[in-house]
Design a protein around this motif. Structure first.
Motif, PDB file in Angstrom:
ATOM      1  N   LYS A   1      39.576  38.103  54.936  1.00 46.55           N
ATOM      2  CA  LYS A   1      40.526  38.117  54.720  1.00 46.55           C
ATOM      3  C   LYS A   1      41.606  37.738  53.399  1.00 46.55           C
ATOM      4  N   ARG A   2      41.142  36.009  53.701  1.00 43.97           N
ATOM      5  CA  ARG A   2      41.614  35.119  52.990  1.00 43.97           C
ATOM      6  C   ARG A   2      41.656  35.256  51.943  1.00 43.97           C
ATOM      7  N   LEU A   3      40.310  35.719  51.176  1.00 46.28           N
ATOM      8  CA  LEU A   3      39.349  36.410  50.104  1.00 46.28           C
ATOM      9  C   LEU A   3      39.930  36.934  49.429  1.00 46.28           C
ATOM     10  N   HIS A   4      40.364  38.117  50.167  1.00 44.43           N
ATOM     11  CA  HIS A   4      40.504  39.166  49.976  1.00 44.43           C
ATOM     12  C   HIS A   4      42.561  38.844  49.403  1.00 44.43           C
ATOM     13  N   ARG A   5      42.805  38.464  50.157  1.00 45.58           N
ATOM     14  CA  ARG A   5      44.684  38.346  49.583  1.00 45.58           C
ATOM     15  C   ARG A   5      44.575  37.848  48.546  1.00 45.58           C
ATOM     16  N   GLN A   6      43.057  36.221  48.458  1.00 43.48           N
ATOM     17  CA  GLN A   6      43.262  35.759  46.632  1.00 43.48           C
ATOM     18  C   GLN A   6      43.013  36.527  45.543  1.00 43.48           C
ATOM     19  N   ILE A   7      42.018  37.403  46.250  1.00 46.72           N
ATOM     20  CA  ILE A   7      41.594  38.143  45.263  1.00 46.72           C
ATOM     21  C   ILE A   7      43.090  39.274  43.990  1.00 46.72           C
ATOM     22  N   LEU A   8      43.156  40.142  45.839  1.00 46.35           N
ATOM     23  CA  LEU A   8      44.811  41.090  45.111  1.00 46.35           C
ATOM     24  C   LEU A   8      45.465  40.108  45.060  1.00 46.35           C
ATOM     25  N   THR A   9      45.973  39.112  44.398  1.00 46.21           N
ATOM     26  CA  THR A   9      47.388  38.642  44.325  1.00 46.21           C
ATOM     27  C   THR A   9      47.230  37.796  42.906  1.00 46.21           C
ATOM     28  N   SER A  10      45.620  38.052  42.740  1.00 49.58           N
ATOM     29  CA  SER A  10      45.463  37.682  41.405  1.00 49.58           C
ATOM     30  C   SER A  10      46.147  38.050  40.558  1.00 49.58           C
ATOM     31  N   ARG A  11      46.909  37.152  39.479  1.00 45.00           N
ATOM     32  CA  ARG A  11      47.348  38.109  38.143  1.00 45.00           C
ATOM     33  C   ARG A  11      46.059  38.937  37.120  1.00 45.00           C
ATOM     34  N   THR A  12      44.610  38.507  37.360  1.00 47.99           N
ATOM     35  CA  THR A  12      43.778  39.514  36.841  1.00 47.99           C
ATOM     36  C   THR A  12      43.936  40.666  38.268  1.00 47.99           C
ATOM     37  N   PHE A  13      43.651  40.913  39.148  1.00 42.50           N
ATOM     38  CA  PHE A  13      43.726  41.621  39.507  1.00 42.50           C
ATOM     39  C   PHE A  13      44.502  43.148  38.938  1.00 42.50           C
ATOM     40  N   ARG A  14      45.759  42.375  39.118  1.00 45.23           N
ATOM     41  CA  ARG A  14      46.927  42.883  39.163  1.00 45.23           C
ATOM     42  C   ARG A  14      47.749  43.454  37.359  1.00 45.23           C
ATOM     43  N   GLN A  15      46.676  43.000  36.791  1.00 44.99           N
ATOM     44  CA  GLN A  15      47.534  43.683  35.345  1.00 44.99           C
ATOM     45  C   GLN A  15      47.285  44.453  35.257  1.00 44.99           C
ATOM     46  N   SER A  16      48.255  45.706  34.433  1.00 43.95           N
ATOM     47  CA  SER A  16      48.456  46.598  33.611  1.00 43.95           C
ATOM     48  C   SER A  16      46.894  46.740  32.639  1.00 43.95           C
ATOM     49  N   SER A  17      46.868  48.052  33.180  1.00 43.00           N
ATOM     50  CA  SER A  17      45.342  48.821  32.455  1.00 43.00           C
ATOM     51  C   SER A  17      46.135  49.060  30.146  1.00 43.00           C
ATOM     52  N   ARG A  18      47.841  49.169  30.248  1.00 38.46           N
ATOM     53  CA  ARG A  18      47.663  49.401  28.869  1.00 38.46           C
ATOM     54  C   ARG A  18      47.278  48.106  28.319  1.00 38.46           C
ATOM     55  N   PRO A  19      47.195  48.986  26.641  1.00 36.22           N
ATOM     56  CA  PRO A  19      46.429  48.261  25.332  1.00 36.22           C
ATOM     57  C   PRO A  19      47.344  48.036  25.293  1.00 36.22           C
ATOM     58  N   ILE A  20      46.877  46.387  24.954  1.00 35.52           N
ATOM     59  CA  ILE A  20      47.490  45.297  23.731  1.00 35.52           C
ATOM     60  C   ILE A  20      46.753  44.878  22.061  1.00 35.52           C
ATOM     61  N   ALA A  21      47.997  45.098  21.551  1.00 36.55           N
ATOM     62  CA  ALA A  21      47.118  45.377  20.022  1.00 36.55           C
ATOM     63  C   ALA A  21      46.083  44.294  19.590  1.00 36.55           C
ATOM     64  N   LYS A  22      46.657  43.115  19.846  1.00 33.23           N
ATOM     65  CA  LYS A  22      46.726  41.964  19.452  1.00 33.23           C
ATOM     66  C   LYS A  22      44.904  41.689  19.750  1.00 33.23           C
ATOM     67  N   ALA A  23      44.912  41.712  21.685  1.00 36.14           N
ATOM     68  CA  ALA A  23      43.538  41.524  22.309  1.00 36.14           C
ATOM     69  C   ALA A  23      42.487  42.867  22.113  1.00 36.14           C
ATOM     70  N   LEU A  24      43.113  44.335  22.058  1.00 37.49           N
ATOM     71  CA  LEU A  24      42.359  44.979  21.184  1.00 37.49           C
ATOM     72  C   LEU A  24      41.284  44.909  20.360  1.00 37.49           C
ATOM     73  N   THR A  25      41.386  43.835  19.356  1.00 42.72           N
ATOM     74  CA  THR A  25      40.699  43.491  17.688  1.00 42.72           C
ATOM     75  C   THR A  25      39.987  42.550  17.985  1.00 42.72           C
ATOM     76  N   THR A  26      40.196  41.110  19.549  1.00 48.82           N
ATOM     77  CA  THR A  26      39.332  39.850  19.103  1.00 48.82           C
ATOM     78  C   THR A  26      38.417  41.303  20.879  1.00 48.82           C
ATOM     79  N   ASP A  27      38.241  41.596  22.332  1.00 47.79           N
ATOM     80  CA  ASP A  27      38.018  42.826  22.735  1.00 47.79           C
ATOM     81  C   ASP A  27      38.033  43.232  23.672  1.00 47.79           C
ATOM     82  N   ALA A  28      37.520  44.747  22.813  1.00 45.79           N
ATOM     83  CA  ALA A  28      38.646  46.185  23.038  1.00 45.79           C
ATOM     84  C   ALA A  28      37.838  46.254  23.807  1.00 45.79           C
TER      85      ALA A  28
END
Length: 208
Positions: A1-28
């Motif tokens: 449960k502790r690991l689940h909580r860490q994953i689910l509340t991490s910034r990576t897991f909670r990121q939006s799927s909306r594209p960012i122009a700058k990021a698309l050019t370097t890591d599409a």
């Protein structure tokens, strides 16, 4: 449960799927996980979601399942049910399948038949999927039920109808542009056509 909580509340897991122009050019391909990869949900989820939104999902648990086809025996020429009664509105996990026979419109959404082993499903996007959701008797009937439910709760004002329909389909408030365009569609062609459109949106069948 502790690991689940860490994953689910991490910034990576909670990121939006909306594209960012700058990021698309370097890591599409989002190899470095700067965005959450949007993905289509499974066929079973789409069908159950349609039934839930229309108010017709039968939540009965256990017992005998329901059939997608008129007959259960034989080797070929299976005729699919075009409409279902309340027993056929149960969650798709209760569907009885036939080996080597695709299930109506949901077979096009990579739903395997009972003759295949699919530990990992493909997630294809094809025109047949859109045509099935737009024109199948199941989708049309459920769009009508959805419209009747919204009409009962929202009254006769098209704008209020659209706001409630969008909220139930997407679990969010409708934008001003959505209210304007969909209200016009409701006035010109009926609320059931608005509900039909909502079933066919990427937002309805994709995880953001």
């Amino acid at each position: 449960k502790r690991l689940h909580r860490q994953i689910l509340t991490s910034r990576t897991f909670r990121q939006s799927s909306r594209p960012i122009a700058k990021a698309l050019t370097t890591d599409a391909g989002s190899r470095w996980l700067w965005r959450y990869p949007a993905r289509r949900v499974e066929a079973e989820v789409i069908r159950d979601a349609i039934l839930a939104v229309s108010g017709k999902l039968n939540s009965k648990a256990g017992g005998i399942g329901f059939d997608f086809f008129v007959q259960q025996g034989g080797l070929s020429d299976y005729q699919a049910h075009e409409t279902f009664s309340e027993d056929g509105w149960r969650r798709m996990v209760y569907a009885r399948k036939i080996r080597m026979q695709a299930i109506d419109i949901f077979g096009s959404f990579d739903c395997p038949d009972a003759g295949q082993m699919k530990p990992n499903r493909t997630r294809s996007i094809t025109p047949v999927q859109a045509l099935g959701l737009m024109n199948s008797p199941f989708a049309l009937r459920q769009a009508t039920f959805f419209a009747e439910r919204v009409l009962t709760d929202a009254g006769s004002d098209p704008a209020n109808q659209v706001r409630l329909a969008v909220k139930r389909a997407f679990s969010r408030e409708a934008t001003g542009e959505e209210v304007e365009q969909l209200s016009r569609l409701a006035r010109d062609h009926g609320l059931d056509q608005v509900c039909r459109v909502l079933f066919n949106t990427s937002e309805f069948i994709h995880l953001p």
